[in-house]
Design a protein around this motif. Structure first.
Motif, PDB file in Angstrom:
ATOM      1  N   GLU A   1      34.939  32.426  46.676  1.00 25.95           N
ATOM      2  CA  GLU A   1      35.661  33.708  46.610  1.00 25.95           C
ATOM      3  C   GLU A   1      36.599  33.731  45.399  1.00 25.95           C
ATOM      4  N   GLU A   2      37.283  32.628  45.143  1.00 27.29           N
ATOM      5  CA  GLU A   2      38.153  32.541  43.970  1.00 27.29           C
ATOM      6  C   GLU A   2      37.330  32.620  42.682  1.00 27.29           C
ATOM      7  N   GLN A   3      36.185  31.943  42.656  1.00 32.98           N
ATOM      8  CA  GLN A   3      35.327  31.974  41.475  1.00 32.98           C
ATOM      9  C   GLN A   3      34.844  33.399  41.200  1.00 32.98           C
ATOM     10  N   LYS A   4      34.461  34.103  42.249  1.00 28.82           N
ATOM     11  CA  LYS A   4      34.007  35.489  42.090  1.00 28.82           C
ATOM     12  C   LYS A   4      35.108  36.336  41.452  1.00 28.82           C
ATOM     13  N   SER A   5      36.321  36.209  41.968  1.00 29.11           N
ATOM     14  CA  SER A   5      37.456  36.973  41.425  1.00 29.11           C
ATOM     15  C   SER A   5      37.722  36.621  39.965  1.00 29.11           C
ATOM     16  N   ILE A   6      37.657  35.339  39.650  1.00 31.85           N
ATOM     17  CA  ILE A   6      37.903  34.890  38.278  1.00 31.85           C
ATOM     18  C   ILE A   6      36.847  35.455  37.334  1.00 31.85           C
ATOM     19  N   ILE A   7      35.571  35.356  37.723  1.00 31.88           N
ATOM     20  CA  ILE A   7      34.483  35.875  36.880  1.00 31.88           C
ATOM     21  C   ILE A   7      34.654  37.374  36.662  1.00 31.88           C
ATOM     22  N   GLU A   8      34.946  38.110  37.730  1.00 34.23           N
ATOM     23  CA  GLU A   8      35.124  39.561  37.605  1.00 34.23           C
ATOM     24  C   GLU A   8      36.264  39.893  36.649  1.00 34.23           C
ATOM     25  N   LYS A   9      37.378  39.186  36.774  1.00 31.38           N
ATOM     26  CA  LYS A   9      38.548  39.452  35.928  1.00 31.38           C
ATOM     27  C   LYS A   9      38.261  39.080  34.475  1.00 31.38           C
ATOM     28  N   VAL A  10      37.656  37.916  34.255  1.00 32.14           N
ATOM     29  CA  VAL A  10      37.354  37.476  32.890  1.00 32.14           C
ATOM     30  C   VAL A  10      36.425  38.476  32.208  1.00 32.14           C
TER      31      VAL A  10
END
Length: 92
Positions: free
Chosen positions: A66-75
């Motif tokens: 879930e954290e990785q998904k958020s990071i990818i979306e933000k980046v």
């Protein structure tokens, strides 16, 4: 020995051969299309590219999915900025 993220990034290069990659409990596999690497943006309006995607995935391997998904979306959101993406042009 390659970690799982590095193995997944290498699969792009193995597209015409069949390989067996032994997995064990807890391993994670990342499957993605060229859509991520082909996103235009950044200061020069260039593609995100596989090398940058690989670095991003490796940098967050210890985060939850879930954290990785958020990071990818933000980046990618920051990378794209206000630049219109090619797939939007083609489909509209």
């Amino acid at each position: 020995m390659l970690n799982t993220v590095q193995k997944a990034c290498c699969l792009k290069e193995l597209h015409e051969k069949i390989y067996s990659i032994p997995l064990k409990k807890g391993d994670e596999i990342y499957i993605f299309t060229d859509g991520y690497a082909d996103q235009f943006g950044g200061p020069k309006g260039k593609k995100f590219k596989y090398s940058q995607l690989k670095s991003l995935l490796i940098s967050m391997f210890d985060k939850t999915m879930e954290e990785q998904k958020s990071i990818i979306e933000k980046v990618l959101e920051v990378w794209q900025g206000d630049l219109e993406q090619e797939w939007l042009k083609e489909n509209h």
